[in-house]
Design an enzyme around this catalytic site. Structure first.
Site: not given
Ligand code: F3S
Length: 298
Positions: A40, A125
């Site tokens: 990110h 995740e």
């Protein structure tokens, strides 16, 4: 005037490894793919694209002979299966800490245990971890844990295995674990918050409690950066989260004698350095501003 820089700010080893593997694979294979953003951070992703790491939105865009680098957050069992089926070669950059959780969850499934994940159900995740068992429960607040446990028999005899998203806020994990411990008679709890995250969160808490203003650097999509900001906001009145140095203005540091700086796990050192340098200048500018205001009064 001082800027306190957190020692733990910036890339963790899992992110550093994923970025290095992606760049290396692109060089060795004459280009490769990432599924979505490998980390990110827009500037790192742009740099990797320049080096030949192309972006695919899904496994269905790839075909036999392609090489895909699996991001540090990991991928779901279904996506890995789809890539294998299509003959795509995978370079696995899943962080070892995330792989450990995937294995724990798969083990719990084999043993017929109910998996509980403390984390954000929308985070890649967590979606990846959840795919390694059939019906996981994902809780992102302790209230959600209370609601679930209140709907069970008391005491609750279901075999339950608890894990945490690697970047989960420690307080949330500990409160949730305590609630479940009080009610469940067959419980296994694995503290899977990664050490790098724990260190970063503790340092952010410590620094933000002693400064006048706190700057958190990181991508707005980054969950661990968002958590750092929340931790700092609980301890410091002036907290700002920025992606780049040019988002800072002297007004933010007005009246500030000491400021803190930390950064999320996917923030490269170059951006942190720029923010640090800008903060030092902005603080000076804000001081200057105060002096000229004083002059005006006199
Ligand atoms: Fe791995 Fe922890 Fe970083 S889980 S990717 S070392 S934040």
């Amino acid at each position: 005037m001082n800027v306190i820089l957190a020692e733990s700010a910036g890339f963790c080893y899992g992110v550093e490894r994923a970025v290095r593997l992606a760049a290396q694979t692109a060089e060795e294979c004459g280009g490769c793919w990432m599924l979505g953003d490998i980390i990110h951070n827009a500037s790192v992703v742009e740099e990797l694209e320049r080096r030949g790491v192309r972006r695919a939105e899904g496994a269905e865009e790839l075909s036999c002979g392609d090489v895909a680098v699996i991001r540090s957050h990991g991928e779901s069992k279904e996506i890995l299966g789809m890539l294998a089926q299509r003959g795509v070669r995978c370079v696995n950059a899943t962080c070892p800490n995330v792989m450990r959780i995937q294995n724990l969850v798969a083990q719990a499934e084999q043993e017929g245990r109910q998996t509980v994940i403390i984390g954000d159900p929308e985070h890649p995740e967590v979606r990846g971890i959840a795919s390694w068992c059939s019906a996981p429960l994902v809780f992102d607040t302790s209230d959600a844990v209370i609601r679930w446990i209140s709907g069970q028999k008391s005491p609750c005899g279901i075999p339950v295995t608890v894990v945490a998203q690697t970047t989960c806020i420690r307080e949330l994990f500990e409160t949730s674990a305590k609630i479940l411990k009080n009610q469940c008679t067959n419980l296994k709890i694995f503290d899977t918050i990664c050490n790098a995250t724990h260190r970063r969160q503790s340092e952010a808490a410590e620094i933000s409690a002693m400064v006048d203003a706190m700057v958190v650097v990181g991508d707005r999509k980054s969950a661990n950066t968002k958590h750092l900001t929340e931790i700092c906001q609980e301890r410091c009145r002036s907290v700002i989260q920025v992606e780049k140095a040019d988002e800072l203005s002297p007004d933010f540091f007005h009246g500030c004698s000491v400021a803190g700086l930390t950064a999320g796990a996917s923030t490269p050192a170059g951006i942190i350095k720029e923010v640090y340098a800008t903060m030092s200048e902005e603080i000076k500018a804000a001081e200057g501003k105060e002096e000229s205001f004083e002059e005006l009064l006199n």
